[in-house]
Each structure stands twice: as C-alpha cells, then as structure tokens.
Motif scaffolding. Structure first.
Motif, short mmCIF file in Angstrom:
data_model
loop_
_atom_site.label_atom_id
_atom_site.label_comp_id
_atom_site.label_asym_id
_atom_site.label_seq_id
_atom_site.Cartn_x
_atom_site.Cartn_y
_atom_site.Cartn_z
N GLY A 34 0.81 -1.21 0.00
CA GLY A 34 0.00 0.00 0.00
C GLY A 34 0.84 1.26 0.00
O GLY A 34 0.52 2.24 -0.69
N ALA A 35 1.93 1.26 0.77
CA ALA A 35 2.81 2.43 0.82
C ALA A 35 3.44 2.70 -0.54
O ALA A 35 3.53 3.86 -0.98
CB ALA A 35 3.90 2.23 1.87
N MET A 36 3.88 1.64 -1.21
CA MET A 36 4.49 1.82 -2.54
C MET A 36 3.45 2.31 -3.55
O MET A 36 3.75 3.16 -4.40
CB MET A 36 5.13 0.51 -3.00
N ILE A 37 2.24 1.77 -3.47
CA ILE A 37 1.18 2.22 -4.38
C ILE A 37 0.89 3.71 -4.18
O ILE A 37 0.81 4.48 -5.13
CB ILE A 37 -0.11 1.38 -4.17
N ILE A 38 0.75 4.10 -2.91
CA ILE A 38 0.43 5.50 -2.62
C ILE A 38 1.58 6.42 -3.03
O ILE A 38 1.37 7.49 -3.60
CB ILE A 38 0.11 5.68 -1.12
N GLY A 39 2.82 6.01 -2.73
CA GLY A 39 3.97 6.81 -3.13
C GLY A 39 4.02 7.03 -4.63
O GLY A 39 4.24 8.15 -5.12
N LEU A 40 3.79 5.97 -5.40
CA LEU A 40 3.81 6.09 -6.87
C LEU A 40 2.64 6.93 -7.38
O LEU A 40 2.80 7.72 -8.32
CB LEU A 40 3.78 4.70 -7.49
N LEU A 41 1.48 6.77 -6.75
CA LEU A 41 0.33 7.57 -7.18
C LEU A 41 0.55 9.06 -6.91
O LEU A 41 0.18 9.92 -7.73
CB LEU A 41 -0.93 7.10 -6.46
N ILE A 42 1.17 9.38 -5.78
CA ILE A 42 1.46 10.79 -5.46
C ILE A 42 2.44 11.37 -6.47
O ILE A 42 2.26 12.48 -6.99
CB ILE A 42 2.01 10.92 -4.03
N ALA A 43 3.51 10.60 -6.76
CA ALA A 43 4.56 11.11 -7.65
C ALA A 43 4.10 11.17 -9.11
O ALA A 43 4.31 12.17 -9.79
CB ALA A 43 5.81 10.25 -7.51
N LEU A 44 3.50 10.09 -9.59
CA LEU A 44 3.10 10.04 -11.00
C LEU A 44 1.80 10.79 -11.25
O LEU A 44 1.55 11.25 -12.36
CB LEU A 44 2.96 8.58 -11.45
N GLY A 45 0.97 10.90 -10.21
CA GLY A 45 -0.29 11.61 -10.39
C GLY A 45 -0.10 13.07 -10.75
O GLY A 45 -0.89 13.65 -11.50
N SER A 46 0.98 13.67 -10.24
CA SER A 46 1.25 15.08 -10.56
C SER A 46 1.63 15.26 -12.02
O SER A 46 1.54 16.37 -12.55
CB SER A 46 2.36 15.62 -9.66
N LEU A 47 2.07 14.18 -12.69
CA LEU A 47 2.36 14.27 -14.12
C LEU A 47 1.07 14.19 -14.94
O LEU A 47 0.98 14.77 -16.02
CB LEU A 47 3.30 13.13 -14.54
N VAL A 48 0.08 13.46 -14.41
CA VAL A 48 -1.19 13.32 -15.12
C VAL A 48 -2.02 14.59 -14.98
O VAL A 48 -2.54 15.14 -15.96
CB VAL A 48 -1.97 12.11 -14.58
N VAL A 49 -2.15 15.06 -13.73
CA VAL A 49 -2.88 16.29 -13.45
C VAL A 49 -1.98 17.15 -12.56
O VAL A 49 -1.72 16.79 -11.42
CB VAL A 49 -4.23 16.03 -12.75
N ALA A 50 -1.50 18.26 -13.08
CA ALA A 50 -0.55 19.11 -12.36
C ALA A 50 -1.14 19.55 -11.02
O ALA A 50 -2.24 20.08 -10.95
CB ALA A 50 -0.17 20.33 -13.19
N GLY A 51 -0.36 19.29 -9.95
CA GLY A 51 -0.76 19.73 -8.62
C GLY A 51 -1.82 18.87 -7.96
O GLY A 51 -2.29 19.21 -6.88
N ALA A 52 -2.19 17.75 -8.59
CA ALA A 52 -3.26 16.92 -8.04
C ALA A 52 -2.76 15.55 -7.64
O ALA A 52 -3.53 14.58 -7.62
CB ALA A 52 -4.40 16.80 -9.04
#
Length: 292
Positions: free
Chosen positions: A248-266
């Motif tokens: 879960g920690a790795m999933i959340i870490g990747l979502l936080i980091a890569l999510g900002s590339l999909v939607v800036a600041g989100a």
C-alpha cells in the motif's frame, strides 16, 4: 510530452515516498494488529522523530546517525508514557473513544512542538556519506539517500516478518493478538507485551520521521500531513497486515509522484481515489482478511 527521464525520476521519487510512508504505516499496523488501537497520534510521533534528529544535528553533537537513534528512543519513550498512562485504560472501549483520546495527544504534542521550535520550517541535509548519486543509465541516476530510505523500508519489512514468524517473541505476539484472554491464562503478561509492542511501533515512527527530515521541510503540521496518507496506506493494504502496509505504501507513493504528471498539482487526489475503489471492491484491504 512527458519525457521518459522525468517518468523514471518520478518513479524513484514515488518509491522513496512509499518507503517513508511504510515506516510509519507499519508501526500503525503493528499496534492495531496486536492491540486493536487506532493510534491517530502516530503522525505526531513521526513528527517528533523528525524534530529529534534536527535537534541533535543543530546542536554540538551534529551526527545524523546518532540523531536517528535518539529519535527512535525518544519517540519510543513518549509512546510508552502514552500507552501505560492513558491508552491502556481504553483497550476495551469503542474505537471512537480510542480515536478521540489519541487525537487529544495530536493536539497536545503538536502545540508542544510549536512552543519549543516555533511554527517555521526546518531543513537539514542528508548525512555526508550519502550525498552522491547512483547512475542507473545513460541519463538517469538516483540520489543515494533516497536509495538508502528505500533499502531501510525493505530491511524493516524483512526484519519484522522474521521476528514475528520465527522467534518466540513473535509467536507470543501472534498468540496474544489472536486471543488475549487465553494468552493471559497461559501466563503471558499481556499489559507488558502491549507496552512493548506499542514501544516498537513508536520507535519505527520516530526512525521514519528522522529518515524523512532530510527529504522535506519539517514543520509542526508534518504529523497531520503524514497520518492521513498512513491511514490511506493501511486501509488499502489491510489493517494489521505488514505486507499490505508495504504494498500500500508503494502504491500511494507512486500515485502521489506520477499523479502530478497526469494532473498538475493533483498528486494527492489519486491515493484517495484508490482508497475509495478498494473500500468499494474489497473493504478489508488488499491483504486483509475478511471478517468472519
């Protein structure tokens, strides 16, 4: 167009975030798995660990590794005082009572840090021996300190599983978490065991905060920020599951980091979307056991 180098850099950043989140989420899972206590103050203890290492470095001692040890011990002692003096009295009460009690500690510890250190941010550098980069390709490298934090998360995961599955202490802890009354009848000192488990979980939170200090600015609001993500981690992974906390920690870490590339600041939006999906499809978490 997002470059492959940027994606690779964000993946490493995400795994590093996941490593830091695991060190707090695994302590949260350990405490809940054995004591069945929702310790909302775990984020504040993480914050104390960060301030402890900063205090050691900014004073005459100035040694990061000594600061990490001091952070773990200091947070562990605070945790023992909380458990033995207060939390022990609400073991048999509703989870809401436990949550309100530990939330009171959040407010007190946060205000105490603000009084001592002020409301400003503190920044420290990684230890001198970990200020280089490790090349992973022609145009890509990982900062050595980020690699170290990832390694420490893996080591912590392996050490916990080893202790719980192969040692006598681990068998006692697992037996007590399964049936507290039967364990007490067999002669196990359950209150002392609970204090020891709470101490271990708090030490992990303190060390996690110490390791996080060189990677982000440290403020009195740090605990409130990290505990939300930590609860998201344990909900996705499954309350009480160490493997679930790691995944879960790795999933959340990747979502936080890569999510900002999909939607800036989100970037913070995607972990909550993931939590909603898991709660709808598998309420016990990815690695949690369904209730009988």
């Amino acid at each position: 167009m997002v470059s492959l180098d940027l994606i690779g850099d964000q993946i490493i950043t995400g795994i590093s975030i996941g490593g830091r989140l695991f060190l707090i989420a695994v302590g949260l899972s350990l405490i809940f798995g054995v004591l069945e206590i929702l310790n909302f103050a775990h984020g504040a203890l993480y914050m104390i660990g960060a301030y402890a290492v900063i205090t050691v470095i900014e004073n005459a001692i100035g040694n990061f590794w000594l600061g990490v040890i001091a952070a773990g011990i200091a947070v562990g002692v605070v945790g023992v005082i909380m458990e033995a003096g207060f939390i022990r009295r609400v073991y048999d009460r509703d989870h809401l009572d436990q949550l309100l009690l530990t939330f009171a500690f959040v407010l007190m510890l946060t205000d105490g840090i603000r009084i001592v250190f002020g409301s400003g941010s503190h920044v420290i550098n990684p230890p001198e021996g970990l200020r280089f980069t490790i090349p992973l390709g022609q145009n890509f490298a990982i900062p050595s300190y980020r690699a170290f934090v990832i390694l420490m998360a893996i080591v912590a995961m392996g050490a916990l599983l080893l202790v719980l599955r192969t040692t006598n202490i681990g068998r006692v802890v697992r037996a007590t978490s399964t049936d507290r009354d039967m364990a007490q009848l067999l002669g196990i000192n359950v209150p002392r065991l609970y204090t020891g488990v709470f101490f271990a979980g708090c030490v992990l939170a303190g060390i996690g905060g110490a390791f996080a200090a060189p990677l982000q600015s440290v403020t009195p609001e740090l605990g409130n920020q990290v505990i939300i993500n930590a609860f998201v981690v344990v909900v996705i992974g499954g309350l009480g599951s160490f493997t679930g906390a790691f995944v879960g920690a790795m999933i959340i870490g990747l979502l936080i980091a890569l999510g900002s590339l999909v939607v800036a600041g989100a970037g913070q939006l995607f972990p909550f979307l993931a939590m909603i999906i898991v709660l709808l499809l598998r309420p016990q978490g990815l690695f949690g056991e369904a209730e009988a």
